[in-house]
Design a protein around this motif. Structure first.
Motif, PDB file in Angstrom:
ATOM      1  N   ASP A   6       0.831  -1.200   0.000  1.00 18.47           N
ATOM      2  CA  ASP A   6       0.000   0.000   0.000  1.00 18.47           C
ATOM      3  C   ASP A   6       0.861   1.242   0.000  1.00 18.47           C
ATOM      4  O   ASP A   6       0.762   2.112   0.831  1.00 18.47           O
ATOM      5  CB  ASP A   6      -0.923  -0.034   1.232  1.00 18.47           C
ATOM      6  N   SER A   8       1.185   3.391  -2.573  1.00 21.81           N
ATOM      7  CA  SER A   8       0.809   4.422  -3.535  1.00 21.81           C
ATOM      8  C   SER A   8      -0.060   5.517  -2.917  1.00 21.81           C
ATOM      9  O   SER A   8      -0.922   5.253  -2.091  1.00 21.81           O
ATOM     10  CB  SER A   8       0.069   3.765  -4.683  1.00 21.81           C
ATOM     11  N   TYR A  10      -2.770   7.054  -4.046  1.00 28.10           N
ATOM     12  CA  TYR A  10      -3.591   6.711  -5.172  1.00 28.10           C
ATOM     13  C   TYR A  10      -4.446   7.865  -5.644  1.00 28.10           C
ATOM     14  O   TYR A  10      -5.152   8.476  -4.864  1.00 28.10           O
ATOM     15  CB  TYR A  10      -4.488   5.532  -4.775  1.00 28.10           C
ATOM     16  N   ASN A 369      -0.384  -0.513  -8.685  1.00 26.55           N
ATOM     17  CA  ASN A 369       0.239  -0.694  -7.380  1.00 26.55           C
ATOM     18  C   ASN A 369       1.561  -1.457  -7.454  1.00 26.55           C
ATOM     19  O   ASN A 369       2.093  -1.871  -6.441  1.00 26.55           O
ATOM     20  CB  ASN A 369      -0.708  -1.453  -6.450  1.00 26.55           C
TER      21      ASN A 369
END
Lengths: 391, 602
Positions: A6, A8, A10, A369
Motif C-alpha cells: 500500500d 501508492s 492513489y 500498485n
C-alpha cells in the motif's frame, strides 16, 4: 526491500473512469512500455501512469501485430486455412492446427484415425515443452537472469530438431491437417526424443538450482502479482495462471480430447497465485509434459492410418453448422469457434487465445500498485503471446 | 500484508551452481559456415520433374498465398493432357506449406531439404522449378508426399454393369449408369484443371458440368451439355472420350469417368424439359440449307443452323436418323431410345428430316443447288473396306458394317456357327460381340474368333471392349496377318489362314507388314467378317461434280472450315474426318459456323 502493498498515493478517478491527475504537476508521469521493449512479450504495449516508481494505472494497447487471420480465413477454402492458422501463435503453433482441424472434422462429420490422434497429442506435448522453455528464459530474463534463456533456448532448439525430423519444419509445422496428420514417426524417433528429453530434464534441473532456488528471484516474485482466486472466473483465467491459485482447470482432464484419457497425469496445482508459484507450476507442468511424451511414445500404436478419407480438398464444402473446440495449451484454454454455412469457405472463425484475457484485461487490473521494475516480470508471468490476441 | 519468502541458505548458494557451465563445451552452431542439412522430410526449396509435370495448375489453385503462376516455358509444347505450362513460384510469397506438393496430380512437384539460398538479384527468387536449374535439383532428401497422404481421391467409382451371364444372350444395355450418390462421389474427384476441355474435339465445359453433378443442378448441367453437344445421349455412352485420356487424375489413379457423368446428367433430366432448357432458335433469316445425311455431323450442323435462324432440311437415305450411331453401334452399347432422344430434341428445334430419300437417285444434286442457299455433305463411311486376300470374294466373307446394319434393321442373314473376324478396332469388337449374342440366342453357344495384326495391348479398340469381349467368350488371337480364305472342294468356306505378324509399319511408319510364313495358323470357320475400316460412297455427287471437286487421297478436299472447292458445298463428318462420333459433332459445329458466315455475307 520488503514489498509494500500500500505504498501508492492513489489518485481519484473521474466519472469517465480516467484518472483525475494533472500531468503538468510533475507528480505523475506517462511511461510507455512497448511495443519495442525487452520486458514486453511480443508486440504490444502498456501505457503506464507512474508516481515515482509506482504504477498507478496501466492501459494495455494491442494492434501492433494485427494480421487479420480470422478474416483471411473467410476468403480461403478449408484446406487453405490450414497453413495459415499456425501463425496465430508463433511459439506454440500446434494448438491452432489441432483446434482448427478438429473443428473442421466435427462439422464435416469426419473422424481422424486413432494413430493420427496419438501423433497429434505427441506434437501438442512437444509444443508445450517448447513453450514453457521459452517462458522460463523470459521469466528469468525479466528479472535480470540472462543466462537461463541461453540454456533453455539451447534445449528448445534440440526439440525443434525433433519437430523438424517429424514434421519437416522447425517453427510452423503444418502437420496436423483436417482429417489426420501428414506422416508417421521417422525411424529411430523415440530414441532421439529420449535423448532430447534427458537434456531438457538436466537443463531444467540447472534452471531449478539457479532460478527457482534463488534468493533474489524469490525476493522479486514471492507475493508479487497475485491473482485473486475470486477473479479467476470473471476474468476467464485459465491454465497455469489459474492452477497456481489452486483452481484445478485443465481442459485435458475436464473435457478430455485426443488420447488424454489413456494417459496418466494429474493437474499441477499451486496455492499462492503469485509470480513464483506460477513459475513453479509451469516448471512442473513442463516436466509432466516430458513424462507425457514418454508415455505417448510408449503407448501409441506402431501402425495405423494417417488420414481419414476427406472429400476432394479442391472444392470441399461443409454443411451449415457451428462448433467450439478447445484444448489446453501452455497458457490455458485455446479454442476455435468455427461457423460454416454450406459453402467452401468458413463463414466465421474466432480464435480464443488465452492471452486475450490474461494480457489485456487481467494485466490492467494487476499492474496497478506495482513497481515499474516488476511490470515486465508480471507480464511474463501471465505467459502472454500477443499474436494470439490479435488474430 | 506482504508475503515474504522463507529465508534459506540454499537459496543463497544454489545460484552459484551456474558456474559449472563454464566448464561445458559451447553449443553454438557456427551457421552458415558449417553445413547443417535439413531433415529428410524438410520442406525446403521446390523441385519439379518437368517430364512428369502436365501443367494442370492444381498447385496454382491450391496455393493460398498466390505464390504460383502457371506460365509457358521454352521447350515444353502444349499437347493432349499437357497444358505446356509450368508452375513458377514466387519465394516472396511462398510459405512452404507444401499443399502444392500434396495435391500435385502427377507427383512431379516435390521439395528438397535445402533451405539456404543467397542471391543479389531479388527477381531470382521468382523461378520455375525444374526449368531454371538450381543447385538443389538433385537433392535426394526433402518433402515428398507420403504414400498414404492423399487429398484427392484416386479410385474411380465403379460403374455397375450387367454380369456376363445375363448380358451374353441379350442386346440390353450393359452399363447401368451411376446412382446420384455414386455420381456425386465420382464428380468430387475432379480438380477442374480443364485439360479435358482442351483435348475434347468440341471443347465441352467438362469441369463445369461435373460441378453441376456435384451441386445436383442437373438442368444447369444439361444446358452446359447442349451448348456444345446435341448428341449428349450418344456421347454419354459411346464417346471415344479423349478427355479421359487427358485427365490429370489418370496419372496417380483412374481418370474421372467423364463419359458416365455426362450420361448421368442426361439420365436425370426428363426429355420434356430439354427444349425449354436449350432455349428458342433465333428469328428466321429466310436462308435455306440442305444437309445430306442425318448422322451426328449432319444433325449437329442442322441443330446449330436452325438455332441461328436458318431453315434446314436433312435428306436421309435410311428409314431412321443417326447414321452409323444407329446402324453401326450395337444396341447393347447404345440403346435406340437414347439415340432417339437426341434426334427428337434436334427435330424439336425445327430441323426437318426427309427419310428414305437418296440424293443422286430420288433427288439430284442439281435440284439441291437450285432450291437451297448452301448444301452440306455429311454422308459418313458406309462401306466396309476389304482385305482383298485370296478367296475374300466368297459369299461367306462379309463386311462388319453390312452385318451390323442388318442386325439393326432386323434383316435376316445366315448366322454363322463359327465366325472369324479380321480387325482389332471397336467395329471388330461390335460385330464379334453382336454375333456372339445372336449365337447364344439361337445356338446356345458362342464360337467367335477375332484375329488382328497388332498385339493385343496395341489394339485400337477400347480396353473395356476387349475385356468384355473376352468375358463373353470371344477368342482373341493377336499378331495374325490374314493370308487367305480356305475353301474346300465343294466351294464351302472352311477356314482363314493367317501368318504371324513380325512388324506392321516400316521405319517411316508406313503400313508395310512383315510376316513369318513358317508360323501359320488355320482358323476353322464357316464365315469370315472383315472389320478393317470403312469407305465413303460418293457416287451420289454425279460425274460432273465429282470432276469439279478437288480430292485428297480418295476423300473430298476441304479447308479448315469444312468448305469444299465448290462455293456452295461443305462436307463434314466421317466422310472427310473420322471415324468417331465426337469428331463428327465437332465437324458439324465447324461447318455450321462457316455456312452461317457465308450466308451472312451473301
Amino acid at each position: 526491500m520488503a514489498y509494500q502493498p500500500d505504498r501508492s498515493q492513489y489518485p481519484q478517478k473521474k466519472a469517465d473512469g480516467s484518472l483525475d491527475i494533472d500531468l503538468s504537476s510533475g507528480k505523475y508521469l506517462k511511461l510507455w512500455q512497448g511495443p519495442q521493449h525487452p520486458g514486453i512479450t511480443g508486440n504490444m504495449s502498456v501505457e503506464l501512469t507512474v508516481c515515482g516508481d509506482e504504477v498507478v494505472e496501466g492501459i494495455t494497447h494491442v494492434g501492433y501485430l494485427h494480421r487479420g487471420f480470422e478474416k483471411l480465413m473467410e476468403r480461403r477454402t478449408f484446406i487453405q486455412c490450414f497453413p495459415i492458422v499456425c501463425r496465430i501463435c508463433v511459439p506454440e503453433p500446434d494448438f491452432n492446427e489441432y483446434c482448427y482441424a478438429a473443428a473442421v472434422e466435427e462439422l464435416a462429420g469426419i473422424e481422424a484415425p486413432e494413430y493420427a490422434n496419438w501423433i497429434r497429442a505427441l506434437i501438442l506435448e512437444m509444443g508445450r515443452i517448447n513453450s514453457y522453455l521459452m517462458y522460463c528464459g523470459g521469466q528469468a530474463g525479466a528479472f535480470g537472469m540472462g543466462v537461463i534463456s541461453q540454456w533453455t533456448t539451447y534445449v528448445r532448439d534440440l526439440m525443434l530438431d525433433r519437430f523438424e525430423e517429424l514434421t519437416g519444419a522447425r517453427i510452423y509445422h503444418m502437420f496436423i491437417l483436417p482429417g489426420g496428420v501428414r506422416d508417421r514417426l521417422p525411424e529411430g524417433f523415440a530414441q532421439r526424443m529420449e535423448e532430447t528429453l534427458g537434456e531438457i530434464e538436466s537443463t531444467m534441473s540447472d534452471v531449478y538450482d539457479t532460478m527457482y532456488c534463488n534468493a533474489v528471484f524469490k525476493k522479486r516474485t514471492v507475493g508479487v502479482g497475485v491473482i485473486d482466486v475470486d477473479l479467476m472466473d470473471s476474468y476467464g483465467v485459465t491454465g497455469p495462471n489459474a492452477r497456481a491459485g489452486g483452481v484445478a482447470k485443465d481442459v485435458r482432464i475436464d473435457q478430455p480430447y485426443l488420447v488424454y484419457p489413456e494417459l496418466d497425469f494429474e493437474p499441477i496445482l499451486g496455492q499462492d497465485s503469485d509470480i513464483y508459484t506460477r513459475a513453479d507450476v509451469r516448471r512442473k507442468d513442463l516436466l509432466q509434459s516430458v513424462d507425457l511424451v514418454r508415455q505417448i511414445l510408449a503407448k501409441m500404436p506402431k501402425q495405423g492410418s494417417l488420414m481419414a478419407k476427406v472429400p476432394n480438398v479442391m472444392h470441399w464444402k461443409i454443411p451449415r453448422g457451428e462448433t467450439y473446440i478447445r484444448g489446453e495449451c501452455s497458457r490455458g484454454e485455446y479454442g476455435y469457434y468455427l461457423v460454416t454455412d454450406g459453402s467452401g469457405y468458413p463463414r466465421r472463425v474466432n480464435v480464443r487465445g488465452p492471452s486475450y484475457t490474461h494480457a489485456m484485461a487481467l494485466l490492467e487490473r494487476m499492474i496497478v500498485n506495482l513497481n515499474i521494475a516488476d511490470v515486465a516480470g508480471l507480464m511474463v508471468s501471465l505467459h502472454t503471446y500477443p499474436p494470439e490476441i490479435e488474430r | 500484508m506482504s508475503i515474504q519468502p522463507k529465508k534459506s541458505i540454499r537459496d543463497l548458494l544454489s545460484p552459484f551452481s551456474a558456474w559449472k557451465h563454464v566448464l561445458r563445451n559451447p553449443v553454438t552452431i557456427p551457421d552458415p559456415l558449417n553445413e547443417r542439412p535439413g531433415s529428410a522430410r524438410y520442406r525446403g526449396f521446390h523441385k519439379n520433374d518437368n517430364e512428369k509435370c502436365i501443367g494442370c495448375g492444381t498447385c496454382e489453385t491450391i496455393c493460398q498465398n498466390g505464390a504460383i503462376d502457371m506460365l509457358p516455358v521454352e521447350d515444353v509444347a502444349t499437347k493432349d493432357g499437357d497444358s505446356g505450362l509450368r508452375p513458377r513460384i514466387d519465394y516472396g510469397r511462398c510459405c512452404w506449406c507444401a499443399l502444392c506438393v500434396d495435391v500435385c496430380m502427377t507427383g512431379s512437384l516435390t521439395m528438397s531439404n535445402e533451405y539456404k539460398w543467397v542471391e543479389s538479384d531479388p527477381d531470382a527468387f521468382r523461378f520455375t522449378p525444374g526449368v531454371d536449374k538450381k543447385f538443389w535439383d538433385d537433392a535426394e532428401l526433402g518433402y515428398n508426399r507420403p504414400e498414404e497422404h492423399r487429398l484427392v481421391a484416386q479410385e474411380r467409382i465403379e460403374m455397375q454393369e450387367m454380369d456376363v451371364d445375363s448380358r451374353i444372350d441379350s442386346f440390353a444395355e450393359i452399363v447401368n449408369g451411376y446412382s446420384i450418390e455414386e455420381a456425386k462421389l465420382e464428380a468430387d474427384r475432379c480438380v477442374a484443371c480443364g485439360l479435358c476441355i482442351a483435348t475434347c474435339p468440341i471443347h465441352m465445359s467438362i469441369p463445369d458440368y461435373i460441378n453441376a453433378v456435384r451441386e445436383g443442378d442437373y438442368e444447369k448441367g444439361l444446358k452446359l451439355l447442349y451448348e456444345t453437344n446435341p448428341f449428349s445421349n450418344v456421347c454419354g455412352r459411346v464417346c471415344t472420350r479423349k478427355c479421359e485420356s487427358a485427365c490429370a487424375s489418370r496419372h496417380e489413379g483412374a481418370p474421372i469417368a467423364i463419359r458416365w457423368l455426362k450420361r448421368h446428367i442426361i439420365d436425370q433430366v426428363p426429355q420434356e424439359k430439354y427444349r425449354e432448357i436449350i432455349g428458342d432458335p433465333k428469328p428466321s433469316t429466310g436462308k435455306r440449307i440442305a444437309i445430306i445425311g442425318a448422322g451426328p455431323a449432319g444433325l449437329t450442323a442442322a441443330f446449330d443452323l436452325v438455332r441461328m435462324g436458318h431453315e434446314v432440311i436433312v435428306y436421309e437415305s435410311r428409314a431412321k436418323a443417326g447414321g452409323m450411331t444407329r446402324y453401326g453401334i450395337p444396341e447393347y452399347r447404345l440403346p435406340y431410345d437414347a439415340l432417339d432422344r437426341d434426334i427428337d430434341t434436334i427435330v424439336s428445334m425445327g430441323v426437318e428430316i426427309i427419310y428414305n430419300t437418296r440424293i443422286g437417285a430420288d433427288i439430284s444434286m442439281q435440284q439441291l443447288t437450285q432450291n437451297f442457299d448452301a448444301v452440306l455433305l455429311a454422308i459418313g463411311l458406309q462401306e466396309g473396306r476389304q482385305t482383298r486376300i485370296p478367296n475374300s470374294d466368297h459369299e461367306k466373307v462379309y463386311r462388319a458394317v453390312d452385318l451390323l446394319d442388318k442386325i439393326t434393321a432386323g434383316e435376316e442373314f445366315d448366322l454363322p456357327h463359327c465366325a472369324v473376324i479380321i480387325g482389332g478396332g471397336n467395329v471388330a469388337m461390335d460385330i464379334a460381340r453382336s454375333i456372339a449374342r445372336l449365337q447364344k440366342q439361337q445356338y446356345g453357344l458362342v464360337d467367335v474368333v477375332l484375329t488382328a495384326m497388332e498385339e493385343q495391348q496395341h489394339f485400337m479398340a477400347d480396353l473395356d471392349e476387349i475385356k468384355e469381349a473376352l468375358e463373353e467368350g470371344i477368342i482373341i488371337r493377336d499378331q495374325c496377318g490374314p493370308q487367305g480364305c480356305e475353301i474346300d472342294q465343294s466351294g464351302k468356306l472352311v477356314a482363314l489362314k493367317t501368318w504371324k505378324v513380325l512388324s506392321i509399319f516400316d521405319s517411316e511408319k508406313r503400313f508395310a507388314p512383315v510376316y513369318n510364313p513358317d508360323d501359320e495358323t488355320i482358323h476353322a470357320c464357316d464365315t469370315v467378317i472383315e472389320a478393317i475400316g470403312q469407305l465413303s460412297d460418293t457416287s451420289l455427287l454425279g460425274n460432273e461434280l465429282t470432276e469439279k471437286l478437288e480430292w485428297n487421297r480418295g476423300r473430298i478436299q476441304i479447308d479448315t472450315e469444312g468448305r469444299t472447292s465448290v462455293s456452295w458445298l461443305w462436307s463434314a463428318g466421317d466422310c472427310v474426318n473420322g471415324p468417331d462420333v465426337v469428331h463428327a459433332v465437332a465437324d458439324g459445329h465447324r461447318v455450321a459456323d462457316s455456312i452461317h458466315s457465308y450466308l451472312a455475307d451473301a
